[in-house]
Design a protein around this motif. Sequence first.
Motif, mmCIF file in Angstrom:
data_model
loop_
_atom_site.group_PDB
_atom_site.id
_atom_site.type_symbol
_atom_site.label_atom_id
_atom_site.label_comp_id
_atom_site.label_asym_id
_atom_site.label_seq_id
_atom_site.Cartn_x
_atom_site.Cartn_y
_atom_site.Cartn_z
ATOM 1 N N ASP A 286 0.862 -1.184 0.000
ATOM 2 C CA ASP A 286 0.000 0.000 0.000
ATOM 3 C C ASP A 286 0.894 1.228 0.000
ATOM 4 N N ASP A 287 1.436 1.541 1.163
ATOM 5 C CA ASP A 287 2.420 2.611 1.262
ATOM 6 C C ASP A 287 3.774 2.016 0.882
ATOM 7 N N VAL A 288 4.328 2.452 -0.237
ATOM 8 C CA VAL A 288 5.500 1.785 -0.803
ATOM 9 C C VAL A 288 6.812 2.301 -0.231
ATOM 10 N N GLU A 289 6.781 3.262 0.673
ATOM 11 C CA GLU A 289 8.026 3.822 1.192
ATOM 12 C C GLU A 289 8.871 2.761 1.883
ATOM 13 N N SER A 290 8.228 1.864 2.616
ATOM 14 C CA SER A 290 8.987 0.814 3.301
ATOM 15 C C SER A 290 9.596 -0.159 2.295
ATOM 16 N N PHE A 291 8.911 -0.411 1.179
ATOM 17 C CA PHE A 291 9.460 -1.288 0.143
ATOM 18 C C PHE A 291 10.651 -0.619 -0.550
ATOM 19 N N VAL A 292 10.533 0.683 -0.786
ATOM 20 C CA VAL A 292 11.636 1.420 -1.409
ATOM 21 C C VAL A 292 12.861 1.392 -0.502
ATOM 22 N N ALA A 293 12.647 1.607 0.807
ATOM 23 C CA ALA A 293 13.763 1.570 1.758
ATOM 24 C C ALA A 293 14.383 0.171 1.806
#
Length: 382
Positions: A286-293
């Motif tokens: 959903d919120d992709v910031e954690s995947f990007v990190a």
Amino acid sequence: MPRKLLLPYKSVFSHFRAPRGLHDSLAMNAARSGYRVFSANSTAACTELAKRITERLGAELGKSVVYQETNGETRVEIKESVRGQDIFIIQTIPRDVNTAVMELLIMAYALKTSCARNIIGVIPYFPYSKQSKMRKRGSIVCKLLASMLAKAGLTHIITMDLHQKEIQGFFSFPVDNLRASPFLLQYIQEEIPDYRNAVIVAKSPDAAKRAQSYAERLRLGLAVIHGEAQCTEQDMDDGRHSPPMVKNATVHPGLELPLMMAKEKPPITVVGDVGGRIAIIDDIIDDVESFVAAAEILKERGAYKIFVMATHGLLSADAPRLIEESSIDEVVVTNTVPHEVQKLQCPKIKTVDISLILSEAIRRIHNGESMAYLFRNITVDD
């Protein structure tokens, strides 16, 4: 005036003969009632999954009208008879979650008052499933929605990869929680070159069980990212100690409890070797910031390609732009949630069609067949 002769009830109809073939027709209708498939969504993009399912079933989409009035109210009109039939309502959840929920509730209630025999909701992504635990002084919204669906007339639900499997206990009717893992595993084997050189990565320790299941099925290694900043229920001040404890409270003499140390997030580390290998992350996106990190960390550790596999591609806010600018090579999601607009914004997003398993579930439920075939080799961790 001569009196009329009143015959007994039985003798009045004893001379009535049904037309030829009527008895056979009635017997056939009694033995096998029909079923209809409706789409409860007013958005054209959200009816795509319903069309795919009906094509596989060889059926036509039920005739109904779902629209929003000028004041924002939802109106549903059923345009054909559904009396005594099994009705399947397919509802995909777009970004406007609350409107989709109201469309589902109102259509279910309309079918209930139209004397449908069974009303089965096909909800691939169940909304509010993340709000399945009590946090602070909030509420368990997922349980509330389950009660509302039962009150509206639903008698069964088909869904896919619930956020927590324990959510099934909120319902007073059967819930079939299907799995998308066979389709995602097939994509890995067929579409990722040299997948034998891959490693399955759990984005957090909480996701380790599911990642382990993937790794064992594909005969691959496993890695876990530890130390990711996350807000858990234990970290929250949920008000369970209010009113505050009295400082001068009397303590039993000689009773000294050990002082609990405060939690501190450790530095982010990767447990497992990803150097020179393909990293495959599996989680709900959903919120992709954690995947990007996570992708940046895996790149630093030597992974040369990074794939993200997810059942429900919610892809909210600026997710397409963040994915496009990140180190992630490909994001693979199913079509449980419409995301055509996001795919136009980001070519890295790929789609896996899961209409096959949904259509087979509909067919089996209508025919009264076992659903065990759809759960072959499926474990609790999948």
